[in-house]
Scaffold this active site. Structure first.
Site, PDB file in Angstrom:
ATOM      1  N   TYR A   1       0.815  -1.224   0.000  1.00 44.28           N
ATOM      2  CA  TYR A   1       0.000   0.000   0.000  1.00 44.28           C
ATOM      3  C   TYR A   1       0.845   1.268   0.000  1.00 44.28           C
ATOM      4  O   TYR A   1       0.301   2.369   0.063  1.00 44.28           O
ATOM      5  CB  TYR A   1      -0.939  -0.004   1.214  1.00 44.28           C
ATOM      6  CG  TYR A   1      -2.008  -1.053   1.088  1.00 44.28           C
ATOM      7  CD1 TYR A   1      -1.675  -2.410   1.092  1.00 44.28           C
ATOM      8  CD2 TYR A   1      -3.344  -0.720   0.946  1.00 44.28           C
ATOM      9  CE1 TYR A   1      -2.630  -3.385   0.952  1.00 44.28           C
ATOM     10  CE2 TYR A   1      -4.314  -1.689   0.806  1.00 44.28           C
ATOM     11  CZ  TYR A   1      -3.947  -3.022   0.813  1.00 44.28           C
ATOM     12  OH  TYR A   1      -4.912  -3.993   0.670  1.00 44.28           O
TER      13      TYR A   1
ATOM     14  N   LYS B   1       3.777 -14.684   4.527  1.00 49.35           N
ATOM     15  CA  LYS B   1       4.060 -15.578   3.395  1.00 49.35           C
ATOM     16  C   LYS B   1       5.586 -15.686   3.285  1.00 49.35           C
ATOM     17  O   LYS B   1       6.186 -15.508   2.222  1.00 49.35           O
ATOM     18  CB  LYS B   1       3.426 -14.989   2.121  1.00 49.35           C
ATOM     19  CG  LYS B   1       3.460 -15.876   0.893  1.00 49.35           C
ATOM     20  CD  LYS B   1       2.463 -17.011   0.922  1.00 49.35           C
ATOM     21  CE  LYS B   1       2.648 -17.924  -0.261  1.00 49.35           C
ATOM     22  NZ  LYS B   1       1.816 -19.147  -0.188  1.00 49.35           N
TER      23      LYS B   1
ATOM     24  N   ASP C   1      -6.123  -6.642   5.065  1.00 46.59           N
ATOM     25  CA  ASP C   1      -7.255  -6.142   4.286  1.00 46.59           C
ATOM     26  C   ASP C   1      -8.153  -7.315   3.881  1.00 46.59           C
ATOM     27  O   ASP C   1      -9.374  -7.304   4.059  1.00 46.59           O
ATOM     28  CB  ASP C   1      -6.693  -5.416   3.044  1.00 46.59           C
ATOM     29  CG  ASP C   1      -7.735  -4.585   2.319  1.00 46.59           C
ATOM     30  OD1 ASP C   1      -8.902  -4.592   2.741  1.00 46.59           O
ATOM     31  OD2 ASP C   1      -7.382  -3.931   1.328  1.00 46.59           O
TER      32      ASP C   1
END
Ligand code: NAD
Length: 333
Positions: free
Chosen positions: A123, A170, A227
């Site tokens: 972002y 991840k 999100d």
């Protein structure tokens, strides 16, 4: 008397904001609303979706209540929601999803809190074309931001008697960026031996949340995963119409529903005002108005359990305004 910045928002924002203001008033909390315009509505008047006076008001008042703001898809101006979080360094996005008795859902006893890092990751807006047929978006993860968000999650767990924090990442693929997040999370966790700590790879986490959500408690993660998974958690407890969010920094806090501006329902008096009302409940707690917050929360729970004056997403036939009116009557009764 509190002074709070108010942004009514785009799409369904003004309808759910009106509903929320009437509920806060009924609970007897006196708030001097410093209303400012942001988003699509501000463009015509100010030539920008984020006029300087919005940031100035939030910096001055340090607390804000905000309806959802539309972000154009693919092109157009960048997200005002993201810009507000970054400009004010509202680094922690707290999104609690809890089972509400009376809401139809295949899931029971859900009590999850997503703590989403709010200022970096994909972002950051560092994106560019490489020639005309390729594009690069850069994911930024720093030790500083990872450390403070994980610390926030543990502090939240301690203050709210929660027993476990799960870091979501991840790091098997993104060995450097998510690897740094995970290493930092492990180091912070060592300072909180009384709280259980574990980590999950984000894809496995998504499946686990669908199959065994009761195994989880506080979840902390970088921006993008937060999100996505916070919408998933909202789905577990009956949908986006119910789940609030708080953007919290060291200098200011901005409260809003998790959902967006749902443009297709604009002006239809149809959507559920509960997420925005619950965002106001989080705000009232932040302002030290715990008694009013509990009155609103308990009345909303009773209204939903009764199931008569609720919106279509909860199986009822009431409009946004009628649901708010019923809630106001219940609070005053
Ligand atoms: P959305 O959250 O606006 O709506 C998705 C769906 O969820 C709706 O079609 C509706 O079925 C349901 N829903 C949402 N709010 C509801 C409510 N109060 N009551 C009942 N049902 C409700 O998501 P979207 O359609 O992907 O996004 C629309 C716009 O909102 C986009 O411009 C997006 O960028 C923006 N957005 C803003 C915020 C924010 O202001 N923080 C958050 C998410 C999305």
């Amino acid at each position: 008397m509190h002074t709070v910045t108010l942004i009514k928002g785009d799409g369904i924002g003004p309808e759910i904001t009106e509903a929320t203001l009437s509920v806060i008033e009924a609970a007897g909390v006196k708030i001097n609303w410093d209303e400012v315009s942001a988003g699509e509505g501000a463009i015509a008047e100010y030539g920008t979706p984020l006029p300087e006076e919005v940031l100035a008001s939030l910096r001055k008042n340090r607390v804000g209540l905000k309806g959802p703001l539309t972000t154009p898809i693919g092109s157009g101006f960048r997200s005002i929601n993201v810009a507000l979080r970054m400009e004010l360094d509202l680094y922690a996005n707290l999104r609690p999803s809890k089972t509400i008795p009376g809401v139809v859902s295949p899931y029971r006893d859900i009590d999850l809190v997503v703590v989403r890092e709010n200022t970096e990751d994909l972002y950051s807006g560092v994106e560019h074309m490489v020639g005309s047929d390729a594009a690069e978006s850069i994911k930024i993860i720093t030790r500083k931001a990872s450390e403070r968000i994980v610390r926030f999650a543990f502090e939240y767990a301690v203050k709210n008697n929660r027993s476990k924090v799960t870091a979501v990442h991840k790091a098997n693929i993104l060995k450097l960026s998510d690897g740094l997040f995970l290493d930092t999370a492990r180091a912070v966790a060592e300072k909180y031996p009384q709280i259980e700590f574990e980590d999950r790879i984000v894809d496995n986490m998504a499946m686990q949340l669908v199959q065994k959500p009761q195994l989880y408690d506080v979840l902390v993660m970088p921006n993008l995963y937060g999100d996505i998974l916070s919408d998933l958690c909202a789905g577990l407890v009956g949908g986006l119409g119910l789940v609030p969010g708080a953007n919290i920094g060291d200098q200011a806090a901005l409260f809003e529903p998790v959902h967006g501006s749902a443009p297709k329902y604009t002006g239809q008096n149809r959507v559920n005002p509960s997420a925005m009302i619950m965002a106001a409940v989080l705000m009232l707690d932040y302002l030290g108005e715990a008694e009013a917050a509990r009155r609103i929360e308990n009345a909303l729970a009773a209204l939903i359990l009764e199931g008569k004056n609720v919106t279509a997403d909860l199986g009822g036939t009431a409009g946004t305004a009628e649901m708010a009116e019923a809630l106001v009557n219940l609070i005053k009764a």
